[in-house]
Design a protein around this motif. Structure first.
Motif, short mmCIF file in Angstrom:
data_model
loop_
_atom_site.label_atom_id
_atom_site.label_comp_id
_atom_site.label_asym_id
_atom_site.label_seq_id
_atom_site.Cartn_x
_atom_site.Cartn_y
_atom_site.Cartn_z
N GLU A 154 0.90 -1.19 0.05
CA GLU A 154 0.22 0.05 -0.02
C GLU A 154 0.92 1.20 0.06
O GLU A 154 0.80 2.33 -0.54
CB GLU A 154 -1.03 -0.16 0.99
CG GLU A 154 -2.06 0.73 1.22
CD GLU A 154 -3.00 0.57 -0.06
OE1 GLU A 154 -2.95 -0.41 -0.85
OE2 GLU A 154 -3.91 1.39 -0.37
N ILE A 155 2.07 1.19 0.81
CA ILE A 155 2.78 2.22 0.80
C ILE A 155 3.35 2.66 -0.72
O ILE A 155 3.58 3.63 -1.27
CB ILE A 155 3.97 2.23 1.93
CG1 ILE A 155 3.32 2.26 3.23
CG2 ILE A 155 5.13 3.10 1.64
CD1 ILE A 155 4.41 1.67 4.33
N GLU A 156 3.84 1.45 -1.35
CA GLU A 156 4.31 1.85 -2.80
C GLU A 156 3.30 2.06 -3.60
O GLU A 156 3.60 2.93 -4.52
CB GLU A 156 4.81 0.33 -3.08
CG GLU A 156 6.44 -0.06 -2.64
CD GLU A 156 6.71 -1.27 -2.65
OE1 GLU A 156 6.27 -1.98 -3.63
OE2 GLU A 156 7.59 -1.77 -1.96
N ILE B 241 -5.21 9.96 -3.82
CA ILE B 241 -5.39 8.79 -3.07
C ILE B 241 -6.98 9.04 -3.00
O ILE B 241 -7.43 10.07 -2.32
CB ILE B 241 -4.72 8.52 -1.90
CG1 ILE B 241 -3.24 8.25 -2.25
CG2 ILE B 241 -5.41 7.50 -1.06
CD1 ILE B 241 -2.78 6.92 -2.78
N VAL B 242 -7.72 7.79 -3.33
CA VAL B 242 -9.18 7.75 -2.78
C VAL B 242 -9.29 7.21 -1.41
O VAL B 242 -8.64 6.27 -0.98
CB VAL B 242 -9.82 6.88 -3.62
CG1 VAL B 242 -11.59 6.99 -3.19
CG2 VAL B 242 -9.73 7.38 -5.34
N GLN B 243 -9.99 7.83 -0.53
CA GLN B 243 -10.09 7.24 0.79
C GLN B 243 -11.18 6.26 0.82
O GLN B 243 -12.28 6.24 0.14
CB GLN B 243 -10.54 8.32 1.85
CG GLN B 243 -11.02 7.61 3.14
CD GLN B 243 -10.91 8.75 4.41
OE1 GLN B 243 -10.37 9.76 4.17
NE2 GLN B 243 -11.51 8.17 5.70
N GLU C 169 3.56 5.76 -5.76
CA GLU C 169 3.09 5.86 -7.08
C GLU C 169 2.20 6.56 -7.64
O GLU C 169 2.43 7.57 -8.76
CB GLU C 169 2.95 4.47 -7.65
CG GLU C 169 4.17 3.65 -8.58
CD GLU C 169 3.92 2.34 -8.72
OE1 GLU C 169 2.91 1.93 -9.54
OE2 GLU C 169 4.80 1.34 -8.35
N VAL C 170 0.88 6.46 -7.08
CA VAL C 170 0.05 7.46 -7.51
C VAL C 170 0.23 8.98 -7.31
O VAL C 170 -0.19 9.78 -8.22
CB VAL C 170 -1.19 6.90 -6.58
CG1 VAL C 170 -2.39 8.11 -6.77
CG2 VAL C 170 -1.92 5.65 -7.17
N LEU C 171 0.81 9.20 -6.06
CA LEU C 171 1.23 10.79 -5.93
C LEU C 171 2.33 10.91 -6.99
O LEU C 171 2.08 12.05 -7.20
CB LEU C 171 1.57 10.86 -4.31
CG LEU C 171 0.51 10.55 -3.47
CD1 LEU C 171 1.02 11.20 -2.08
CD2 LEU C 171 -0.93 11.20 -3.76
N ARG C 172 3.29 10.06 -7.19
CA ARG C 172 4.55 10.48 -8.06
C ARG C 172 3.65 10.84 -9.54
O ARG C 172 4.38 11.86 -10.19
CB ARG C 172 5.40 9.59 -8.21
CG ARG C 172 6.27 9.31 -6.88
CD ARG C 172 7.79 9.33 -7.19
NE ARG C 172 8.42 9.95 -5.95
CZ ARG C 172 9.15 9.23 -5.03
NH1 ARG C 172 9.12 7.89 -5.53
NH2 ARG C 172 9.64 9.78 -4.06
#
Ligand code: ADP
Ligand code: ZN
Ligand code: MG
Length: 479
Positions: free
Chosen positions: A229-231, A243-245, A235-238
């Motif tokens: 999940e951290i990875e 991120i969808v809660q 990736e999504v932010l990069r």
């Protein structure tokens, strides 16, 4: 940009009470489906819950062990949702006024001690179990677990790495098991964890958007799920996304997480105080009583082993992580009061024999009394340390006592001087080459003669006596 992870964990622990939280049905596991039910835990209209006081005592014990403030008055609330394993359509839980708040525990990580805040500890009831038929589109409902008391322990978002998360969970589990209020079995679901995780640019103080992970039924899987999940967040932010809660499900077969549902908000549950249950008073008498009942906790025990028994810190940590192992150690030391030697045997031979077993539930055919007996036989010189290891392995396989094994296999150590002298003289005669090289100054050959003697006696010769005789016999040859 450098990111850092932020993790907060919600742990559910099943309490080891005999009866359920609000009725007198047994909490026994593994019986005929729906055999442990009554109108209360079946959610029949008109039935009234009666609170199990032992569940409160256990919760207070955990609250004290986690350095929490205990609220003098707390309140049960209804958490409303519909699911087939929840016959009342609401779960009795706690919302605004939990039993305990503002606690912490210290955990050990590779970079030192880390203090992790505990937001709250509250009581609630478990739901039932759905069993899905693999072949037909049918699900079965088993309400035996419905109403079993749980505590939920919510951490502050203080956890920064998957290592800290695992260390925190292991500590919580260990404390619960030491307190005797939960069996800590993750696979059977008596200790479960939901993990909340977000990331943020290093240095930022506000929190990023989190996702919540479910369905991780081992420490390994919690670690894997969080890592994945951290990875994924990074990736999504990069990539410039956001991120969808949401709530995500960990899939143990792939190690990935998949979206399960959008995150529910507290108001979705329409919490309100349960009108069937009075506010819960926690008298200071009860708190004092529980403080007195508090057993020695894992870290205290570890520190005492180091301080008073001279056990190395690492070994003491291993010995005390599981209550049952610490008990085994202490029971053995009571009979054979040489803690260092007992610790060494548990850390090496015992752990090797128990390899592959879950450390919390090692079933050892070797009893503390038999291990103590073995160690005194070695100390008294009845058997050598080396033979002792063979005897230990045999004890592990057969569960027999060490004296019986030694008797049956004729393993008694030979210390008789005249018997050993005969053996040694023969060896010296049979190896004239080695003898003359020894006499010419190659004294390392002593080990060769010792080895030959041990072989001739099938390991039973007392090595110290052998050494003495050898030196004496070889000295005689110098003249
Ligand atoms: P929710 O209302 O979604 O249940 P809570 O505030 O009750 O959220 O927190 C639930 C858990 O999630 C707690 O353990 C908390 O520490 C953790 N948490 C809250 N916000 C974050 C975040 N942004 N990132 C990581 N963990 C978080
Ligand atoms: Zn019942
Ligand atoms: Mg919450």
């Amino acid at each position: 940009m450098e990111f850092e992870a932020v993790i907060g964990l919600e742990v559910h622990a099943q309490l080891l009470t005999n009866s359920k939280a609000f009725c007198s049905c047994t909490t026994k596991f593994g019986s005929e489906p729906n055999s442990h039910t009554c109108p209360i835990c079946q959610g029949m209209p008109g039935s009234l819950p009666v609170f199990n006081k032992t569940a409160l005592e256990y919760t207070v014990l955990m609250a004290i062990a986690c350095n929490c403030q205990i609220n003098g008055v707390s309140r049960f609330a209804r958490k409303n949702y519909y699911y087939p394993d929840l016959p009342k359509n609401y779960q009795i839980s706690q919302y605004e006024l939990p039993v305990a708040e503002h606690g912490w525990i210290d955990v050990d990580t590779s970079s030192g001690i880390k203090r992790i805040g505990i937001t709250r500890i509250h009581m609630e009831e478990d739901a039932g179990k759905l069993i899905h038929d693999e072949h037909k589109p049918i699900s079965y409902v088993d309400l035996n677990r419905t109403g079993v008391p749980l505590i939920e322990i919510v951490s502050e978002p203080d956890i920064k790495t998957t290592e800290e998360a695992t260390a925190y969970l292991k500590s919580l589990r260990s404390i619960l098991v030491y307190l005797g209020i939960c069996d800590g079995n993750m696979e059977e679901g008596s200790f479960r964890c939901d993990a909340n995780v977000s990331i943020r640019p290093k240095g930022q103080t506000s929190l990023g958007t989190k996702t919540e992970l479910k369905n991780m039924n081992s420490f390994k899987n919690v670690q894997k799920g969080l890592q994945y999940e951290i990875e994924r967040h990074t990736e999504v932010l990069r990539d410039g996304g956001s991120i969808v809660q949401e709530t995500r499900l960990f899939d143990p077969s792939t190690g990935a997480t998949v979206s399960m549902r959008s995150k529910e908000q507290a108001h979705d549950y329409r919490y309100f105080p349960d009108p069937d249950l009075l506010p819960l008073k926690v008298e200071s008498d009860l708190i004092e009583k529980m403080k007195l009942a508090l057993p020695e906790l894992p870290r205290q025990k570890r520190d005492r082993f180091v301080r008073d028994l001279g056990i190395p810190e690492y070994d003491a940590g291993v010995l005390t992580a599981e209550r049952s192992l610490a008990q085994f150690f202490e029971d053995t030391v009571t009979i054979f009061p040489n803690p260092k030697s007992v610790s060494n045997w548990i850390m090496t031979e015992f752990m090797r024999a128990a390899k592959g077993q879950d450390p919390g539930t090692i079933s050892s055919p070797v009893t503390p009394a038999n291990l103590a007996k073995l160690l005194s036989m070695i100390e008294e010189g009845t058997i050598s340390g080396k033979i002792g290891k063979t005897v230990f392995d045999e004890m592990w396989v057969s569960g027999k006592s060490p004296d019986q094994i030694v008797r049956e296999k004729g393993l008694v150590q030979v210390s008789d001087v005249s018997e050993l002298t005969d053996v040694i003289k023969k060896i010296l005669t049979e190896n004239p080459g080695e003898v003359s090289r020894y006499l010419a100054g190659k004294t390392q050959l002593l080990a060769f003669f010792v080895g030959q003697t041990m072989r001739a006696t099938r390991g039973k010769a007392n090595p110290q006596v052998v050494n003495e005789i050898l030196l004496a016999e070889l000295n005689k040859l110098i003249d």
